[in-house]
Enzyme design. Structure first.
Site, PDB file in Angstrom:
ATOM      1  N   GLU A   1       0.914  -1.548  -0.107  1.00 26.11           N
ATOM      2  CA  GLU A   1       0.072  -0.027  -0.079  1.00 26.11           C
ATOM      3  C   GLU A   1       0.745   1.343   0.096  1.00 26.11           C
ATOM      4  O   GLU A   1       0.445   2.296   0.175  1.00 26.11           O
ATOM      5  CB  GLU A   1      -1.003  -0.029   1.159  1.00 26.11           C
ATOM      6  CG  GLU A   1      -2.112  -0.838   1.150  1.00 26.11           C
ATOM      7  CD  GLU A   1      -3.012  -1.074   2.020  1.00 26.11           C
ATOM      8  OE1 GLU A   1      -3.158  -0.177   3.147  1.00 26.11           O
ATOM      9  OE2 GLU A   1      -4.051  -1.675   1.940  1.00 26.11           O
ATOM     10  N   CYS A   2       2.127   1.062  -0.132  1.00 26.63           N
ATOM     11  CA  CYS A   2       2.866   2.476  -0.050  1.00 26.63           C
ATOM     12  C   CYS A   2       2.685   3.261  -1.303  1.00 26.63           C
ATOM     13  O   CYS A   2       2.199   4.609  -0.962  1.00 26.63           O
ATOM     14  CB  CYS A   2       4.514   2.059  -0.345  1.00 26.63           C
ATOM     15  SG  CYS A   2       4.953   1.339   1.167  1.00 26.63           S
TER      16      CYS A   2
END
Length: 817
Positions: free
Chosen positions: A429-430
């Site tokens: 999810e970065c």
């Protein structure tokens, strides 16, 4: 041959000398290695159970302090005097300095790395004193943040400055326990002049009756000498292939063709044969000086991203499509030394019994122990392996990148030979969170080069055959979580306050996170909270839900779908039921659209402490009610419903790749207010593998004349065994009126186990069984009148089994007409 002496015994620890106060912790005390400071203090009775009520808040001083570990050892009698001695740290958590005989021998800052130090010149014959000082991870992280600046990071922002399990700084399902200690073994190693440092195995290609595999040996100390590598592959104790390599270099690559190979498959798609690979390094005197052995599988994994010109996200195993039925894995304890082989076995076996074929190792935990991956190989569980970056920006200066480079190389070389490893993934999810919250240009994300340059470059060099995906979620579109390409995380449902019924609007190609919360099981809470705090509105109960407004969502979504009860046991049953219905609804939707959607990975399989969370198995390794819904909807054959063209259509989804299903369908129309079965139909059915076809239609005009009804579909195989049962209703369950059933309970004993047998006089919906000392093989099922449901029981204590301890929960009892 190599000689290895473990240094896991006779350790002592104490708080750092410069820490003021805490007098009782300044004397040396015995400790356990591998272990953590928290677990050592707990074992000595110096702190209370960290998981009990809100003890977490009272124990932050532990992580804010420095701690010292000490061991005294003699030079091993087994070692040669003239050969180097290497001190090996398999895992130090995390900020540490080691001193041997009062001399510094190394500083360390990455719990994911293995460190080797030549200590030959520093060793004495007797009483070598090894000290490891662990610096406070919280103080270190904050000092780095103050020095280099606060970055965009979800939750505790300073965590990204440490190469440490990110969940230990607290997550939306777990407590704040930044641990310290020797979390993996320590040992002394004496190598021969030449040795095999790494052994890799890859399947290059497969055909109808042949497979080409490549074996790569990294060897040190062979320059200028005549060595031989003897390589053998065996299966079922029978040698299949032997090959010798006479020109041995620092890296020797050998390709071997296997005739009629036994291919490794994920569970539910085939068997999991594991070959024994043995490599021997032999010197010119024909002495075996080193041996490496591994269990390997012959298989090809491909990730297909385009098909017929369209975007897709499809796993092919041995060139055959596999619909992924998976679960996300988090570390099973806040204190990693408590994750035993038995715990791994129980959790992964439960995953397989839930018909999962993939486990995603989430990027905020750890690269798991070798035994985890060995079990996945054996059980047939594919592994989606994240690298350990999650939900934020990361430093990308040269020093940090070099640290990460070594971490990635070590862990890829350690794990790549496992047939279960199916995908390397850069992070969790970065990019998506950066896109959502900071900047539409994800290339500006600090740390971007880690996932898009550093890691793929390393993989191209040392594991080019396996697929790499830069993040989860990710795709070709501007929004990394766009449903038009790549994979998605479906968090509108639950986290963005959208009910699970809206999954009908999801059109993802592959869903690698989705979930719904529920509390742990009743007995788990009895060990975590005082009796007076076992209340659904209690603040200490809410303390164990770490999501912001998590409890509010529990109540909102319960009120949206089911009746509400504040009585403790009823509340646990209804919220777990709601979780089960939510997961079932989502998975049914994606399976019924499997021409587009190619997999669904639940968030999450397990817990690290007693919690209200998304897990389907609680921290005591007890499945929640939702586990059984997931197990059933992940079965090879399921029935789903669709309302179109003036008909309720019954769809049979068959995910058995090679098998045609033969059986019959029973359809019941049940009057809600009385439980009367108004109409009943039976139809023979068959369906080829990997198909999704309408097998029965019920006209809506026929159903509408009954006004309030439940349509029930039961699928049986040729042996008349119930395979799957499903329901269709027009209203939500909370608006339905059902009569209370009378359910007869009997025990049936057999030499090896016992059974509980249930019979009901009326249709009974989502029957759950509770006993303080028993686990059951099935929960949450629908029982029709005249049926006998026989359920295997597991006695968890020596207490005699009696029916008076059995408590049944049935949705009918909350919908009494």
């Amino acid at each position: 041959m190599k000689k290895k002496i473990e240094l896991n015994n006779n350790w002592h620890f104490k708080i750092g000398d410069e820490i003021t106060g805490y007098i009782q912790f300044k004397k040396w005390k015995k400790c356990v290695v591998p272990g953590t400071v928290h677990t050592d203090l707990l074992k000595l009775g110096l702190i209370e159970d960290p998981f009990y009520e809100d003890n977490e808040l009272e124990l932050r001083w532990i992580s804010d302090s420095d701690w010292i570990y000490r061991n005294v050892f003699d030079y091993p009698d087994e070692f040669e005097k003239e050969s180097p001695v290497i001190l090996v740290f398999d895992g130090l958590d995390t900020i540490a300095e080691a001193r041997l005989n009062n001399e510094s021998i190394g500083k360390f800052d990455n719990m994911f790395r293995r460190y080797e130090i030549d200590i030959t010149s520093r060793l004495k014959e007797k009483n070598n004193e090894l000290e490891i000082k662990f610096g406070s991870p919280t103080k270190f992280a904050k000092s780095q943040e103050e020095k280099y600046g606060k970055m965009y990071v979800e939750l505790n922002t300073e965590r990204v400055y440490t190469r440490k399990a990110q969940y230990s700084f607290g997550w939306d399902w777990g407590p704040y326990f930044p641990t310290m200690g020797i979390w993996k073994p320590i040992y002394l190693l004496q190598k021969t002049n030449a040795s095999i440092t790494n052994l890799k195995f890859s399947t290059i290609n497969i055909s109808e009756n042949k497979a080409m595999v490549e074996i790569t040996n990294n060897i040190e100390g062979v320059e200028g000498s005549n060595f031989i590598l003897d390589i053998s592959l065996s299966l079922d104790d029978k040698v299949i292939i032997k090959k010798s390599v006479t020109k041995v270099s620092n890296e020797s690559r050998v390709r071997i063709e296997i005739n009629n190979p036994k291919l490794w498959w994920p569970c539910c798609s085939g068997s999991q044969p594991l070959y024994n690979l043995t490599v021997k390094l032999i010197n010119e005197n024909k002495q075996v000086i080193d041996v490496k052995t591994k269990k390997v599988g012959v298989r090809i994994v491909k990730l297909l991203l385009k098909e017929n010109g369209n975007n897709t996200f499809k796993f092919l195993i041995n060139n055959k499509e596999i619909f992924i039925r998976g679960a996300n894995w988090i570390p099973p304890d806040s204190f990693l030394s408590r994750v035993t082989k038995d715990k791994y076995l129980k959790l992964l076996s439960l995953a397989k019994k839930a018909n999962c074929n993939m486990i995603r190792v989430w990027g905020g935990g750890v690269y798991e122990q070798d035994f985890f991956y060995e079990l996945c190989d054996w059980l047939g569980l594919l592994v989606w392996q994240d690298f350990m970056f999650t939900c934020g920006s990361y430093p990308d200066d040269s020093r940090f990148l070099e640290n990460v480079k070594n971490e990635v190389i070590q862990n890829v070389e350690r794990l790549q030979y496992h047939p279960s490893i199916s995908l390397w993934c850069g992070n969790n999810e970065c990019e998506w969170l950066w896109y959502q919250n900071i900047d539409k240009d994800i290339k500006k994300l600090p740390g971007y080069k880690i996932y898009h340059e550093l890691i793929p470059d390393i993989l191209n060099e040392i594991d080019p055959m396996l697929n790499y995906w830069s993040s989860s979620p990710f795709g070709n579109d501007e929004d990394p979580n766009d449903q038009s390409s790549g994979n998605t995380h479906q968090w509108n449902i639950w986290s963005n306050w959208v009910d699970y019924s809206e999954v009908k609007n999801d059109n993802s190609l592959f869903v690698s996170e989705f979930g719904f919360q529920a509390p742990a099981n009743i007995e788990t809470w009895e060990d975590a909270l005082q009796k007076e705090n076992l209340q659904c509105n209690n603040s200490l109960f809410a303390f164990h839900n770490k999501q912001v407004k998590g409890q509010e969502r529990i109540f909102q979504f319960l009120s949206e779908n089911l009746p509400i009860s504040n009585e403790w046991n009823d509340f646990i049953y209804l919220t777990q039921l709601n979780q089960g219905l939510a997961l079932k609804t989502c998975i049914e939707h994606w399976r019924s659209h499997s021409l587009r959607t190619n997999g669904a990975i639940i968030w999450q399989l397990n817990d690290c402490w007693p919690a209200v969370s998304w897990s389907i198995i609680d921290s005591d390794l007890k499945p929640k009610l939702s586990y059984y819904f997931v197990r059933d909807v992940f079965l090879p054959q399921i029935i789903s419903f669709s309302n179109e063209d003036s008909c309720v259509k019954l769809n049979l989804n068959n995910h058995c790749k090679e098998e045609t299903f033969y059986g019959f369908l029973k359809v019941h129309i049940i009057r809600q207010q009385t439980g009367e079965i108004i109409e009943e139909y039976e139809e023979k059915v068959s369906l080829n593998g990997h198909k999704n076809n309408v097998i029965y239609n019920v006209s809506t005009s026929k159903l509408d004349k009954y006004s309030n009804y439940v349509l029930l579909a039961s699928l049986f195989n040729e042996k008349s065994e119930l395979v799957y049962r499903n329901f269709y209703i027009k209203q939500k369950w909370k608006h339905i009126k059902l009569p209370k059933p009378t359910i007869d309970v009997k025990f049936e004993s057999k030499p090896d186990t016992g059974y509980i047998c249930l019979r009901s006089d009326l249709p009974s919906f989502f029957v759950d069984i509770h006993h303080p000392h028993l686990n059951f093989s099935d929960r949450g099922f629908i029982l029709l009148p005249g049926e006998e449901k026989k359920i295997k029981i597991v006695n968890n204590s020596e207490v005699p089994v009696t029916t008076d301890k059995i408590k049944l929960f049935v949705l009918n009892n909350y919908l009494d007409s």
